[in-house]
Design a protein around this motif. Structure first.
Motif, PDB file in Angstrom:
ATOM      1  N   CYS A 240       0.837  -1.216   0.000  1.00  0.00           N
ATOM      2  CA  CYS A 240       0.000   0.000   0.000  1.00  0.00           C
ATOM      3  C   CYS A 240       0.860   1.250   0.000  1.00  0.00           C
ATOM      4  O   CYS A 240       1.743   1.426   0.837  1.00  0.00           O
ATOM      5  CB  CYS A 240      -0.921  -0.006   1.215  1.00  0.00           C
ATOM      6  N   CYS A 253      -6.393   5.683   1.149  1.00  0.00           N
ATOM      7  CA  CYS A 253      -6.498   5.077   2.468  1.00  0.00           C
ATOM      8  C   CYS A 253      -6.794   6.194   3.462  1.00  0.00           C
ATOM      9  O   CYS A 253      -6.586   7.369   3.166  1.00  0.00           O
ATOM     10  CB  CYS A 253      -5.212   4.340   2.826  1.00  0.00           C
ATOM     11  N   LYS A 257      -2.719   7.435   4.544  1.00  0.00           N
ATOM     12  CA  LYS A 257      -1.639   6.688   5.184  1.00  0.00           C
ATOM     13  C   LYS A 257      -1.150   5.542   4.282  1.00  0.00           C
ATOM     14  O   LYS A 257      -1.955   4.787   3.739  1.00  0.00           O
ATOM     15  CB  LYS A 257      -2.154   6.121   6.514  1.00  0.00           C
ATOM     16  N   HIS A 259       0.169   2.038   4.106  1.00  0.00           N
ATOM     17  CA  HIS A 259       0.224   0.897   5.029  1.00  0.00           C
ATOM     18  C   HIS A 259       1.382  -0.042   4.727  1.00  0.00           C
ATOM     19  O   HIS A 259       1.670  -0.942   5.502  1.00  0.00           O
ATOM     20  CB  HIS A 259      -1.098   0.127   4.984  1.00  0.00           C
ATOM     21  N   CYS A 272      -7.380  -1.223   5.027  1.00  0.00           N
ATOM     22  CA  CYS A 272      -6.657  -0.602   3.908  1.00  0.00           C
ATOM     23  C   CYS A 272      -7.545  -0.543   2.652  1.00  0.00           C
ATOM     24  O   CYS A 272      -7.837  -1.566   2.041  1.00  0.00           O
ATOM     25  CB  CYS A 272      -5.386  -1.403   3.627  1.00  0.00           C
ATOM     26  N   ASN A 273      -7.951   0.675   2.298  1.00  0.00           N
ATOM     27  CA  ASN A 273      -8.820   0.839   1.126  1.00  0.00           C
ATOM     28  C   ASN A 273      -8.124   0.430  -0.171  1.00  0.00           C
ATOM     29  O   ASN A 273      -8.741  -0.162  -1.056  1.00  0.00           O
ATOM     30  CB  ASN A 273      -9.288   2.292   1.008  1.00  0.00           C
ATOM     31  N   SER A 274      -6.848   0.765  -0.281  1.00  0.00           N
ATOM     32  CA  SER A 274      -6.117   0.459  -1.523  1.00  0.00           C
ATOM     33  C   SER A 274      -6.052  -1.051  -1.751  1.00  0.00           C
ATOM     34  O   SER A 274      -6.299  -1.533  -2.858  1.00  0.00           O
ATOM     35  CB  SER A 274      -4.701   1.039  -1.460  1.00  0.00           C
TER      36      SER A 274
HETATM   37 ZN   LIG Z   1      -3.650   1.247   2.742  1.00  0.00          ZN
END
Ligand SMILES: [Zn+2]
Length: 476
Positions: A240, A253, A257, A259, A272-274
């Motif tokens: 990420c 994210c 951020k 990650h 974690c959105n990504s």
């Molecule tokens: Zn992330």
């Protein structure tokens, strides 16, 4: 014996027989009246609205929490007219409902039963002859008073909902929705409460009928879809960088951020959105839909809670990649009710088995006899035991080392998922979500879904409220 005296005796027998017949007919008519007054059609007759709340022969029974607090009762006003009173005012309004402007909630669904009396028939007849009403049966609900209070007070001034369910029975322990109303004064403020220009829909029970974007709580569903596509194997790796671009659409994210390198557990506990957007665009779409529908999206929810809202999940082969990416992180067009999210985590807490939710425990006569009782009922297995084991590990990491690690859950073991759901294009306005369950040393579990509208981060608002509700349930 003479002919005359025989005739006299025969005549007397006829008179006595006729008298008995008359008495018998009168008794039948009298009893028939009881039966007729008690018939469902008669009570529900729209032309007889008074009967729909208060009957002539029976005083509408009370409603109690599971632990014996009276939350609805019939009292007499100064003119000795019956009225319905709700001692806790707004506390149970959406669950119990009201009588006065029509009926709603449990008041409506159990109206017939509350207007039936199961005291002895001789007492009923005696009451009737002396002009007194017989006491109606009481309804005991599944709610726990202190848990409900903690949920209500914890939600404070926020709009939103809290619902808590016992996973191994399906009993609803707490159910709160705001904005709310006072059922004692509903007739007086009816125009105000139903004024659409004010658009606050206080009568709507958001806990079961709200349609919210699930935000990151939906990563539970995406994770299950991933596990199913990979036969339970959770091998996954993603690096990420704080955001991902899909079809010119950038997904960030939280706080941008980065990650870094993550496995599936880390991607889940960091929310974690990504990573999840990347996972989503690589998922088989039909399989994703199947998983969501196995988990009761696009389906009327089982159970006995009234008018629940169907959750919505729709993607297909024509859906753009950027929409798939957003859908995987709980944005896009997906909507859920808090009840539905609570049912999913209930199933996780109960080794994959979903119990049908219910809130009416039993009907009890004024003499203390149980008239009828609802027993826990299984719906079926939503998740395999292997999937449950994986999700438990991930949801535990959210609390011990992830987005909810700053929340003080006390001595309880808690498994959960936070969510921060965007509901407008303005990214500064987000709903705060927490879904999960707690367990004590004896293995008593409680599942919960909390949504606080427009509050912000799930970890800052909804998760601490869940902690308050858990503590009220286990320690009060
Ligand atoms: Zn992330």
């Amino acid at each position: 014996m003479t002919k005359n005296s025989k005739r006299t005796i025969r005549k007397e027998i006829y008179v006595v027989a006729a008298l008995f017949a008359i008495i018998f007919i009168v008794m039948i008519a009298y009893l028939a009246r009881f039966v007729q007054v008690g018939s469902r059609d008669f009570i529900y007759n729209a032309y007889n609205s008074r009967f729909s709340v208060f009957a002539d022969d029976v005083s509408r029974g009370a409603i109690y929490t599971a632990d014996g607090h009276v939350i609805a009762k019939t009292t007499l006003d100064s003119d000795r007219n019956e009225q319905r009173e709700y001692p806790d005012e707004r506390l149970f309004c959406h669950a119990i409902g009201y009588v006065g402007k029509g009926m709603s909630g449990l008041e409506a669904r159990y109206s017939f039963d509350l207007l039936k009396s199961h005291i002895s028939l001789s007492d009923q007849i005696n009451n009737n002859l002396t002009g007194q009403k017989s006491p109606g049966d009481s309804l005991y609900t599944t709610f726990d008073y202190e848990t409900q209070k903690a949920a209500y007070e914890g939600l404070g001034m926020y709009d939103g909902a809290v619902i808590a369910i016992e996973p191994d029975t399906g009993k609803v322990i707490a159910m709160v929705s705001k904005p709310d109303y006072d059922p004692n004064t509903i007739s007086i403020y009816w125009d105000d409460i139903t004024d659409e220009s004010k658009n606050n829909s206080a009568l709507l029970n958001r806990a079961i009928a709200g349609a919210y974007p699930p935000g990151s709580t939906f990563k539970i569903v995406t994770t299950i879809a991933y596990l199913r596509e990979n036969n339970g194997n959770d091998d996954f790796s993603y690096n990420c960088k704080g955001s991902i671009e899909v079809d010119d659409y950038k997904i960030h994210c939280s706080s941008n951020k980065s990650h870094g390198q993550e496995d599936l557990l880390k991607a889940f506990s960091n929310s974690c959105n990504s990573a999840y957007a990347y996972m989503g665009i690589n998922l088989d779409r039909a399989g994703f839909v199947d998983t969501a529908e196995d988990l009761l999206f696009n389906t009327t929810l089982p159970g006995d809670l009234g008018n629940t809202k169907k959750s919505k999940f729709s993607i297909d082969e024509d859906t753009s990649e950027s929409i798939i990416a957003q859908t995987a992180i709980g944005q896009g067009s997906t909507t859920v009710s808090p009840l539905h999210m609570c049912m999913i985590v209930s199933a996780i807490a109960n080794d994959g088995n979903l119990m049908k939710p219910y809130m009416a425990e039993k009907l009890v006569s004024a003499e203390g006899d149980i008239v009828s009782e609802n027993k826990p009922e299984a719906y079926g297995k939503l998740l395999s035991s292997e999937e449950v084991a994986t999700l438990n590990e991930y949801m535990e990491a959210v609390v011990s080392d992830g987005t909810a690690d700053s929340v003080d859950f006390g001595d309880l073991k808690v498994y959960g998922k936070t969510g921060t759901a965007e509901y407008t294009t303005d990214k500064n306005t987000t709903h705060s979500w927490f879904v999960g369950y707690a367990t004590d040393d004896d293995g008593n579990k409680l599942a919960i879904a909390v949504i606080m509208e427009g509050a912000g981060y799930g970890s800052k608002y909804a998760a601490p409220l869940a902690a308050k509700v858990f503590n009220a349930y286990y320690f009060n």
